[in-house]
Scaffold this motif. Structure first.
Motif, short mmCIF file in Angstrom:
data_model
loop_
_atom_site.label_atom_id
_atom_site.label_comp_id
_atom_site.label_asym_id
_atom_site.label_seq_id
_atom_site.Cartn_x
_atom_site.Cartn_y
_atom_site.Cartn_z
N PRO A 163 0.82 -1.21 0.00
CA PRO A 163 0.00 0.00 0.00
C PRO A 163 0.86 1.27 0.00
CG PRO A 163 -0.85 -1.59 1.59
CD PRO A 163 0.45 -2.14 1.08
N TYR A 164 0.37 2.29 -0.68
CA TYR A 164 1.06 3.57 -0.82
C TYR A 164 2.41 3.43 -1.51
CZ TYR A 164 -2.40 4.48 2.81
OH TYR A 164 -3.56 4.55 3.52
N SER A 165 2.54 2.44 -2.36
CA SER A 165 3.81 2.31 -3.11
C SER A 165 3.50 1.72 -4.48
CB SER A 165 4.81 1.41 -2.37
OG SER A 165 4.62 0.05 -2.72
N ASP A 166 4.50 1.67 -5.32
CA ASP A 166 4.32 0.98 -6.59
C ASP A 166 5.21 -0.26 -6.66
OD1 ASP A 166 6.73 2.20 -6.70
OD2 ASP A 166 6.40 3.25 -8.60
N GLN A 167 5.65 -0.72 -5.51
CA GLN A 167 6.51 -1.90 -5.45
C GLN A 167 5.85 -3.00 -4.64
OE1 GLN A 167 10.66 -0.88 -4.49
NE2 GLN A 167 10.71 -0.54 -6.69
N VAL A 168 6.32 -4.22 -4.86
CA VAL A 168 5.79 -5.31 -4.06
C VAL A 168 6.46 -5.28 -2.68
CG1 VAL A 168 5.40 -6.71 -6.13
CG2 VAL A 168 7.48 -7.06 -4.77
N TYR A 169 5.79 -5.91 -1.71
CA TYR A 169 6.34 -5.98 -0.35
C TYR A 169 7.74 -6.58 -0.35
CZ TYR A 169 1.97 -5.20 2.36
OH TYR A 169 0.86 -4.69 2.96
N GLY A 170 7.87 -7.77 -0.97
CA GLY A 170 9.16 -8.47 -0.90
C GLY A 170 9.59 -8.68 0.53
N GLN A 171 10.87 -8.37 0.80
CA GLN A 171 11.43 -8.66 2.12
C GLN A 171 10.90 -7.73 3.20
OE1 GLN A 171 12.64 -6.92 -0.19
NE2 GLN A 171 14.27 -5.54 0.45
N THR A 172 10.09 -6.71 2.81
CA THR A 172 9.53 -5.82 3.83
C THR A 172 8.21 -6.36 4.39
OG1 THR A 172 8.16 -4.44 2.34
CG2 THR A 172 10.50 -3.86 2.53
N TYR A 173 7.76 -7.47 3.89
CA TYR A 173 6.51 -8.04 4.38
C TYR A 173 6.68 -8.47 5.84
CZ TYR A 173 2.12 -10.63 4.12
OH TYR A 173 0.83 -11.05 4.32
N PRO A 174 5.67 -8.26 6.68
CA PRO A 174 5.85 -8.58 8.10
C PRO A 174 6.02 -10.08 8.37
CG PRO A 174 3.67 -7.61 7.69
CD PRO A 174 4.39 -7.63 6.38
N VAL A 175 6.63 -10.39 9.51
CA VAL A 175 6.65 -11.76 10.00
C VAL A 175 5.22 -12.15 10.38
CG1 VAL A 175 7.46 -13.30 11.84
CG2 VAL A 175 9.02 -11.62 10.82
N ILE A 176 4.80 -13.29 9.87
CA ILE A 176 3.43 -13.77 10.07
C ILE A 176 3.48 -15.06 10.89
CG2 ILE A 176 1.45 -14.78 8.83
CD1 ILE A 176 1.72 -11.75 8.53
N THR A 177 2.50 -15.25 11.75
CA THR A 177 2.40 -16.50 12.50
C THR A 177 1.13 -17.25 12.08
OG1 THR A 177 1.10 -15.51 14.28
CG2 THR A 177 3.51 -15.40 14.49
N ILE A 178 1.06 -18.51 12.51
CA ILE A 178 -0.16 -19.28 12.28
C ILE A 178 -1.35 -18.55 12.92
CG2 ILE A 178 -1.31 -21.49 12.74
CD1 ILE A 178 1.04 -21.80 10.82
N ARG A 179 -1.12 -17.94 14.07
CA ARG A 179 -2.21 -17.21 14.74
C ARG A 179 -2.68 -16.02 13.92
NH1 ARG A 179 0.04 -17.60 21.06
NH2 ARG A 179 0.70 -19.77 20.81
N ASP A 180 -1.75 -15.36 13.24
CA ASP A 180 -2.17 -14.27 12.34
C ASP A 180 -3.08 -14.81 11.24
OD1 ASP A 180 -0.84 -12.00 13.47
OD2 ASP A 180 1.06 -12.72 12.63
N MET A 181 -2.70 -15.95 10.69
CA MET A 181 -3.55 -16.54 9.64
C MET A 181 -4.96 -16.77 10.17
SD MET A 181 -0.93 -19.46 8.19
CE MET A 181 0.75 -19.03 7.70
N VAL A 182 -5.05 -17.28 11.41
CA VAL A 182 -6.35 -17.61 11.99
C VAL A 182 -7.15 -16.34 12.29
CG1 VAL A 182 -7.47 -18.63 14.02
CG2 VAL A 182 -5.56 -19.82 12.88
N HIS A 183 -6.51 -15.34 12.87
CA HIS A 183 -7.22 -14.08 13.16
C HIS A 183 -7.82 -13.50 11.88
CE1 HIS A 183 -6.56 -13.47 17.38
NE2 HIS A 183 -5.24 -13.46 17.29
N VAL A 184 -7.05 -13.52 10.81
CA VAL A 184 -7.51 -12.98 9.53
C VAL A 184 -8.68 -13.82 9.00
CG1 VAL A 184 -6.84 -12.79 7.09
CG2 VAL A 184 -5.40 -11.77 8.88
N GLN A 185 -8.57 -15.12 9.10
CA GLN A 185 -9.68 -15.98 8.67
C GLN A 185 -10.95 -15.67 9.49
OE1 GLN A 185 -7.76 -19.74 9.32
NE2 GLN A 185 -6.69 -19.71 7.36
N TYR A 186 -10.77 -15.43 10.76
CA TYR A 186 -11.91 -15.13 11.62
C TYR A 186 -12.63 -13.86 11.15
CZ TYR A 186 -14.52 -13.55 15.73
OH TYR A 186 -15.50 -13.10 16.57
N ARG A 187 -11.85 -12.86 10.82
CA ARG A 187 -12.47 -11.60 10.39
C ARG A 187 -13.20 -11.77 9.07
NH1 ARG A 187 -8.37 -6.71 11.99
NH2 ARG A 187 -9.77 -5.61 10.56
N VAL A 188 -12.67 -12.60 8.20
CA VAL A 188 -13.38 -12.86 6.94
C VAL A 188 -14.68 -13.62 7.22
CG1 VAL A 188 -13.28 -14.05 4.71
CG2 VAL A 188 -11.26 -12.81 5.56
#
Lengths: 371, 371
Positions: A110-135
């Protein structure tokens, strides 16, 4: 606000849910997340007939067949199949950090014209689940009749039962354990080294530079394929055959290279690294006072399935975990699949999976129908 | 004629035998071969008290302690040890294709000022044995009381008993089998890909160009280390520890990288590839009408030792091979080492090795003494 993600499109149609301002477990704010998902069947008025399928490391939202062709669990998911889409509302989402429609490292930042690449945050299994919950909230799902997954999907299913105990009624955890093992960490490290040491990886900035670490990705996939199968399978399928054209080229090596080459077209390297790290960090005891304390939160009934000769998740270790869950008040059962495939049996041994999963998820539901 | 091999010197003293005009199994003529070797003890007048030790993939001629410091089997080899150098004349040679003194890909190619590199011939286990035989002839050895080796060394010990049945009296084959397995071929392919796809490998010409495929070699060694150990050992030694300094860096990964880095200083990439290929091609049945026919040539008494949880050479598969050997008239016994180390136990579990090997090689000899 709606960022268009041109770089991150799998070859099938899917729906997209948008989330805003999600803060990861490690504290990074993601201002927008797109989540690719597919649904099969119809949600009932109470929002209680949902089944969530969680995919593994290189999977995607496309679990079943429809206009898009065959999905990764197609024999189990459909009208009058084990996961009966005439009864259940089935949802499958590409995980956070993935590269098949959901916002991941190959997505435009967001707010850029580049892909995240190595700047993408560290994600956990719990992050995956929280996001699924919100969907699921957006979709109107109130209860999960079941959450089901194998390997990294099993980690998610287990975390679901701990993180949202009032929502999950049944969890099926296949070829996964309460924490990722030291041997799993070891193999992940080799795959990570293979990718990051490829000069074409360019410190994670390959996509913006028009590069791609093909060699590293090929080797990583070859390592993965070895761990997903068994010595017996390789013996029977390839034995000591060598290619006629190349006297010293063993057939099993050609097969692994072929699998590695196929993988290049469909997976983003930084997404792969992101998901490897999520697996590395999988430990239901973290920040909960240990595994036993984590089990005490569970209200769902659990079915754990191990696979004989699974190099990464030996069934005898899963059995120990199930005993620990039971000792902490969880209604949990264990079953073992007999297969020469090893770990990959969760994507292949559909008859055995059906025989185990169908009674577990359908008996209670059918019972309710009969009331 | 005496080519000086400045690029291929291990950090210890050794003797060098020179062979001329050796033709490899695949028909390439090598006009000169230097063979690095060490000996311990004294050959008797009849030339019959010799024991040959065969080293594994990354081993060398330095098996025991002397002015050079500790060798790879030092606790078993020395005065009044299991392999008693007051009784036996013990020889250990760096294998053909190796990089510790014997002519290998890192050696200067005759009639050139460049190293062999990728022009080095394809070598088999049988080539290693033929070369060892010619060196033993130079040394005056008439009989081998025993030939002993683990892993790739076990392949050599077994081939010795088939290729020179009238010379070998006892063979101890540790953590090796009659043929290299499909799973072994698979892991070797991954290691080969890691090295050859590193741009610094330069199609095998790295040495002449002043390059070195560090990344590929590190990854290959990491893969190797995983296969040489067990999940239980990694669990107990590293568990799920992560480095404090680098939150997401698992200790087991640091350990593997450390092992990979250490390896860079001591092994030549093309030599490694040459020896991997020799292992790939190991099959005692080749050109002999099958494994059973090969066994019928053996006159030596065999002791096979398997290691519990050896990922590459499962003891149950070795046991099957021993039964086949017995069925074809070989006097062969089998024993299993109980170790969490896995494959590497042949370099570590000295007490168990002594308990198995000492009676096997010493009882007959002591019996002769008593006559």
């Amino acid at each position: 606000m709606g960022f268009i993600d041109i770089k991150n499109q799998p070859p099938f149609k899917f729906s997209v849910a948008q989330l805003h301002d999600y803060q990861t477990e490690f504290g990074e704010l993601m201002v927008q997340i797109n989540v690719a998902y597919e649904t099969y069947g119809t949600l009932n008025a109470q929002g209680t007939n949902a089944i969530l399928l969680c995919h593994a490391l290189t999977g995607d939202a496309h679990a079943s067949d429809d206009a898009n062709g065959t999905g990764w669990w197609e024999p189990l998911v459909g009208p009058h199949r084990t996961i009966d889409t005439t009864r259940y509302y089935v949802i499958c989402m590409n995980v956070l950090g993935g590269c098949s429609g959901t916002t991941g490292p190959a997505s435009i930042k967001p707010y850029s014209d580049q892909v995240y690449g190595q700047t993408y945050p560290v994600i956990t299994i719990r992050d995956m689940v929280h996001v699924q919950y919100r969907v699921l909230q957006q979709l109107g799902v109130k209860q999960l009749h079941a959450v089901i997954g194998g390997s990294m999907g099993g980690m998610q299913a287990l975390e679901w039962s701990i993180m949202y105990p009032d929502i999950v009624e049944h969890a099926v955890i296949i070829a996964a354990n309460a924490e990722f093992s030291a041997m799993g960490l070891a193999y992940n490290e080799v795959m990570r080294q293979a990718i990051t040491s490829d000069p074409e990886y360019a410190d994670g900035n390959y996509a913006n530079l028009g590069k791609f670490p093909e060699n590293g990705m090929r080797i990583a996939r070859m390592v993965g394929m070895i761990t997903y199968r068994t010595a017996k399978l390789f013996d029977e399928r390839f034995g000591r055959s060598f290619s006629d054209q190349h006297l010293f080229d063993p057939e099993v090596g050609r097969y692994l290279r072929y699998q590695g080459d196929k993988f290049l077209a469909r997976f983003d390297p930084q997404s792969y690294l992101t998901l490897l790290r999520a697996m590395d960090l999988h430990d239901i005891g973290t920040e909960r006072g240990g595994i036993s304390e984590a089990f005490k939160k569970i209200r769902a009934e659990l079915l754990w399935i191990g696979i004989r000769d699974d190099l990464l998740y030996p069934p005898e270790k899963i059995r120990e975990t199930v005993a620990k869950a039971q000792a902490n008040g969880v209604i949990a059962s264990f079953a073992e699949i007999d297969s020469d495939y090893g770990h990959d049996a969760f994507l292949l041994e559909f008859e055995q999976l059906e025989a185990l999963i169908s009674p577990f998820i359908n008996q209670l539901y059918l019972g309710e129908q009969a009331l």
